[in-house]
Design a protein around this motif. Structure first.
Motif, PDB file in Angstrom:
ATOM      1  N   LEU A 123     -31.798 -24.073 -60.157  1.00  0.00           N
ATOM      2  CA  LEU A 123     -33.100 -24.745 -60.167  1.00  0.00           C
ATOM      3  C   LEU A 123     -34.035 -24.112 -59.141  1.00  0.00           C
ATOM      4  O   LEU A 123     -35.213 -23.850 -59.424  1.00  0.00           O
ATOM      5  CB  LEU A 123     -32.924 -26.235 -59.858  1.00  0.00           C
ATOM      6  CG  LEU A 123     -32.316 -27.105 -60.968  1.00  0.00           C
ATOM      7  CD1 LEU A 123     -31.864 -28.448 -60.409  1.00  0.00           C
ATOM      8  CD2 LEU A 123     -33.339 -27.318 -62.091  1.00  0.00           C
ATOM      9  N   ARG A 124     -33.511 -23.834 -57.975  1.00  0.00           N
ATOM     10  CA  ARG A 124     -34.316 -23.244 -56.906  1.00  0.00           C
ATOM     11  C   ARG A 124     -34.727 -21.813 -57.257  1.00  0.00           C
ATOM     12  O   ARG A 124     -35.882 -21.416 -57.084  1.00  0.00           O
ATOM     13  CB  ARG A 124     -33.522 -23.279 -55.604  1.00  0.00           C
ATOM     14  CG  ARG A 124     -34.292 -22.830 -54.378  1.00  0.00           C
ATOM     15  CD  ARG A 124     -33.565 -23.239 -53.121  1.00  0.00           C
ATOM     16  NE  ARG A 124     -32.180 -22.811 -53.127  1.00  0.00           N
ATOM     17  CZ  ARG A 124     -31.225 -23.361 -52.378  1.00  0.00           C
ATOM     18  NH1 ARG A 124     -31.508 -24.372 -51.581  1.00  0.00           N
ATOM     19  NH2 ARG A 124     -29.994 -22.904 -52.413  1.00  0.00           N
ATOM     20  N   ALA A 125     -33.759 -21.021 -57.748  1.00  0.00           N
ATOM     21  CA  ALA A 125     -34.056 -19.625 -58.094  1.00  0.00           C
ATOM     22  C   ALA A 125     -35.063 -19.546 -59.243  1.00  0.00           C
ATOM     23  O   ALA A 125     -35.974 -18.706 -59.228  1.00  0.00           O
ATOM     24  CB  ALA A 125     -32.768 -18.904 -58.471  1.00  0.00           C
ATOM     25  N   TYR A 126     -34.912 -20.419 -60.219  1.00  0.00           N
ATOM     26  CA  TYR A 126     -35.844 -20.418 -61.343  1.00  0.00           C
ATOM     27  C   TYR A 126     -37.226 -20.880 -60.891  1.00  0.00           C
ATOM     28  O   TYR A 126     -38.256 -20.370 -61.350  1.00  0.00           O
ATOM     29  CB  TYR A 126     -35.313 -21.306 -62.466  1.00  0.00           C
ATOM     30  CG  TYR A 126     -36.079 -21.216 -63.762  1.00  0.00           C
ATOM     31  CD1 TYR A 126     -36.783 -20.055 -64.118  1.00  0.00           C
ATOM     32  CD2 TYR A 126     -36.103 -22.289 -64.651  1.00  0.00           C
ATOM     33  CE1 TYR A 126     -37.477 -19.979 -65.307  1.00  0.00           C
ATOM     34  CE2 TYR A 126     -36.795 -22.215 -65.848  1.00  0.00           C
ATOM     35  CZ  TYR A 126     -37.483 -21.062 -66.171  1.00  0.00           C
ATOM     36  OH  TYR A 126     -38.180 -20.980 -67.353  1.00  0.00           O
ATOM     37  N   GLY A 127     -37.253 -21.813 -59.932  1.00  0.00           N
ATOM     38  CA  GLY A 127     -38.530 -22.228 -59.371  1.00  0.00           C
ATOM     39  C   GLY A 127     -39.252 -21.069 -58.703  1.00  0.00           C
ATOM     40  O   GLY A 127     -40.465 -20.893 -58.861  1.00  0.00           O
ATOM     41  N   LEU A 128     -38.518 -20.252 -57.983  1.00  0.00           N
ATOM     42  CA  LEU A 128     -39.120 -19.076 -57.348  1.00  0.00           C
ATOM     43  C   LEU A 128     -39.660 -18.100 -58.384  1.00  0.00           C
ATOM     44  O   LEU A 128     -40.730 -17.512 -58.198  1.00  0.00           O
ATOM     45  CB  LEU A 128     -38.081 -18.371 -56.468  1.00  0.00           C
ATOM     46  CG  LEU A 128     -37.711 -19.101 -55.168  1.00  0.00           C
ATOM     47  CD1 LEU A 128     -36.439 -18.515 -54.574  1.00  0.00           C
ATOM     48  CD2 LEU A 128     -38.853 -19.013 -54.170  1.00  0.00           C
ATOM     49  N   LEU A 129     -38.914 -17.931 -59.468  1.00  0.00           N
ATOM     50  CA  LEU A 129     -39.375 -17.028 -60.524  1.00  0.00           C
ATOM     51  C   LEU A 129     -40.668 -17.544 -61.151  1.00  0.00           C
ATOM     52  O   LEU A 129     -41.620 -16.781 -61.364  1.00  0.00           O
ATOM     53  CB  LEU A 129     -38.286 -16.883 -61.598  1.00  0.00           C
ATOM     54  CG  LEU A 129     -38.643 -16.029 -62.815  1.00  0.00           C
ATOM     55  CD1 LEU A 129     -39.044 -14.618 -62.414  1.00  0.00           C
ATOM     56  CD2 LEU A 129     -37.470 -15.993 -63.793  1.00  0.00           C
TER      57      LEU A 129
END
Length: 222
Positions: free
Chosen positions: A179-185
């Motif tokens: 969730l966090r990594a996709y948010g950054l993307l």
């Protein structure tokens, strides 16, 4: 991800995303492992545990700037994991953890100018292969999907990374790392509202995870 800018929230999340789960661990000795005794007899489990021990020690040595020892620890950890994979090539947890060790080693070597840190690095290529194999072994495993997507994202293969992030969240909507990594993307694409939703969901899911499994850092890599 060169050329991208993040909000203050995004920078905070980015920092959290790359904090290795071993960072606060104390160094472990072989005596600690031997004390487990007869409770661990399966050789694949022993090899994986020894590799994990070496990764833990590498993190400790890197924190205190013992770079040569860090490189040695990680190289030996990779040897342990690859020995396990020789006898069981489909052990997805070992595939993932070996990829992690390869990327950590490549990062240390890049720090001292001995690697580009890009896809032309043999360690990065090998990590990609191991993570793809882990996905192929179990296409519904959220951790394998997330880690493969995260490496693709690091290599600026953003469309493919998004595909694997989405698959990971379809398998486990509470995967807070994903969730966090996709948010950054999404934030890098200036989709700030969508990114904020994912950051909030990641924070909530992480709290639930920590409440349910307070000693989960070792379990998640074993």
């Amino acid at each position: 991800m060169m050329g991208m800018s993040f909000t203050q929230r995004g920078e905070k999340e980015l920092s959290a995303n790359f904090n290795n789960k071993f960072d606060r661990a104390a160094p472990i000795t072989r005596t600690d492992f031997d004390s487990i005794g007869v409770r661990i007899k399966h050789m694949d489990t022993v090899g994986h545990a020894e590799g994990y021990l070496l990764m833990n020690n590498a993190q400790h040595n890197r924190r205190i700037d013992h770079i040569t020892t860090t490189i040695s620890n990680l190289s030996m950890a990779i040897d342990k994991f690859e020995s396990v994979l020789t006898s069981n090539s489909n052990r997805k947890v070992t595939l993932r953890t070996c990829a992690q060790a390869l990327l950590q080693l490549d990062d240390v070597l890049a720090q001292i100018g001995q690697s580009t840190g890009r896809q032309d690095s043999p360690r990065v290529r090998q990590a990609l292969e191991y993570l793809k194999r882990a996905v192929d072994v179990d296409p519904t495993d959220s951790q394998s999907l997330y880690r493969y997507g995260n490496l693709l994202n690091k290599l600026q293969m953003f469309d493919k990374a998004e595909e694997y992030f989405l698959s990971a969240l379809e398998s486990d909507p509470r995967n807070f790392e994903c969730l966090r990594a996709y948010g950054l993307l999404l934030e890098s694409k200036k989709l700030f509202r969508e990114a904020e939703i994912l950051y909030t969901a990641a924070q909530s899911s992480k709290k639930i995870f920590q409440t349910l499994t307070p000693s989960s850092s070792l379990a998640s890599s074993m």
